[in-house]
Scaffold this active site. Sequence first.
Site, PDB file in Angstrom:
ATOM      1  N   ASP A  43     -11.021   3.109   4.813  1.00 27.25           N
ATOM      2  CA  ASP A  43     -11.145   1.659   4.604  1.00 27.25           C
ATOM      3  C   ASP A  43     -12.541   1.150   4.966  1.00 27.25           C
ATOM      4  O   ASP A  43     -12.814  -0.045   4.879  1.00 27.25           O
ATOM      5  CB  ASP A  43     -10.082   0.918   5.434  1.00 27.25           C
ATOM      6  CG  ASP A  43      -9.828  -0.495   4.932  1.00 27.25           C
ATOM      7  OD1 ASP A  43     -10.086  -0.761   3.737  1.00 27.25           O
ATOM      8  OD2 ASP A  43      -9.357  -1.341   5.717  1.00 27.25           O
ATOM      9  N   LYS A 102       0.833  -1.203   0.000  1.00 24.44           N
ATOM     10  CA  LYS A 102       0.000   0.000   0.000  1.00 24.44           C
ATOM     11  C   LYS A 102       0.869   1.256   0.000  1.00 24.44           C
ATOM     12  O   LYS A 102       0.558   2.240  -0.680  1.00 24.44           O
ATOM     13  CB  LYS A 102      -0.944  -0.024   1.201  1.00 24.44           C
ATOM     14  CG  LYS A 102      -2.020  -1.108   1.077  1.00 24.44           C
ATOM     15  CD  LYS A 102      -2.692  -1.430   2.394  1.00 24.44           C
ATOM     16  CE  LYS A 102      -3.649  -2.604   2.234  1.00 24.44           C
ATOM     17  NZ  LYS A 102      -4.196  -3.080   3.514  1.00 24.44           N
ATOM     18  N   GLN A 114      -4.194  -1.893   9.884  1.00 25.43           N
ATOM     19  CA  GLN A 114      -4.038  -3.205   9.258  1.00 25.43           C
ATOM     20  C   GLN A 114      -4.560  -4.289  10.199  1.00 25.43           C
ATOM     21  O   GLN A 114      -4.192  -4.341  11.364  1.00 25.43           O
ATOM     22  CB  GLN A 114      -2.564  -3.459   8.935  1.00 25.43           C
ATOM     23  CG  GLN A 114      -2.296  -4.754   8.208  1.00 25.43           C
ATOM     24  CD  GLN A 114      -2.938  -4.810   6.834  1.00 25.43           C
ATOM     25  OE1 GLN A 114      -2.913  -3.846   6.092  1.00 25.43           O
ATOM     26  NE2 GLN A 114      -3.531  -5.940   6.497  1.00 25.43           N
TER      27      GLN A 114
END
Length: 285
Positions: A122, A55, A99
């Site tokens: 996200d 990313k 994450q």
Amino acid sequence: MPNQKLILDGSRVAQEIKNNLLERVKRLTEKGVTPCLATILVGDDPASATYVRMKGNACNRLGIDSRRISLDKDTSTEELISVTQQLNEDPGVHGILLQHPVPSQIDERAAFESIRKDKDVDGVTMLGFAQNAFGLASYPSCTPAAIIAILDYYQIPIEGKHAIVVGRSPILGKPVSLMLLNRNATVTICHSKTVNLDKIVNSGDIVVAAVGKPKFIQGNWIREGAVVLDAGYNAGNVGDVDYEACLEKAGAITPVPAGVGPVTIAMLLKHTVDSAKAGNNLNLM
């Protein structure tokens, strides 16, 4: 679907999204705004570290700042939330990505909820989920958004189709089901307790595999001409679909790798750029 097999090339879709973002990032930078994505990695899980690095590299190629925060595997929920709050208050940060999975001692839901709504690029918060249900989410979960983007890119009809979603996670199975429903598909959500799963999958015009088990979806489950989207990624570059077997029946199918995965990252970058624009009240495309 026509008899000819259509391989849904996620790398191609992702590249078009990123090509569009290059121009948008340039315009923002000219206005004195550099989009910034902050990624938080707790612990030293190799797979998670690889995802975060990918990313970051994708950000750098587009001129998006990538701020990586690495925390010790023994970090507490309170310590993690404190870091998130600092990023919430930093005007130079436009998107925050935690994450997952995180180590077991952390309350993952509490950590997700600490991300400010306008920086939840996200789509992991409960408010984001609710907005997605109403079709109002600014930043839906990235993998569901990627699945819809692939269908749209290849002009595959959604309205009126029977979509089977195998998996019910709050950041994949459930939100993609709602997004398909909002596009006027009839949606059936399946899971580990579903009886006669093979027969249900066989009724689907669109099948989304999001169960987290390698080669779980079998070729003889797929109806002739169905569209198969494999959102799984398992050890050995294997998806949740038995690709070769399903290819025999499917009219269109995503490979693994180079299917849903690249588009997921592209959607994360798009959401970050969207957030940078919205946060600075800039009237740009």
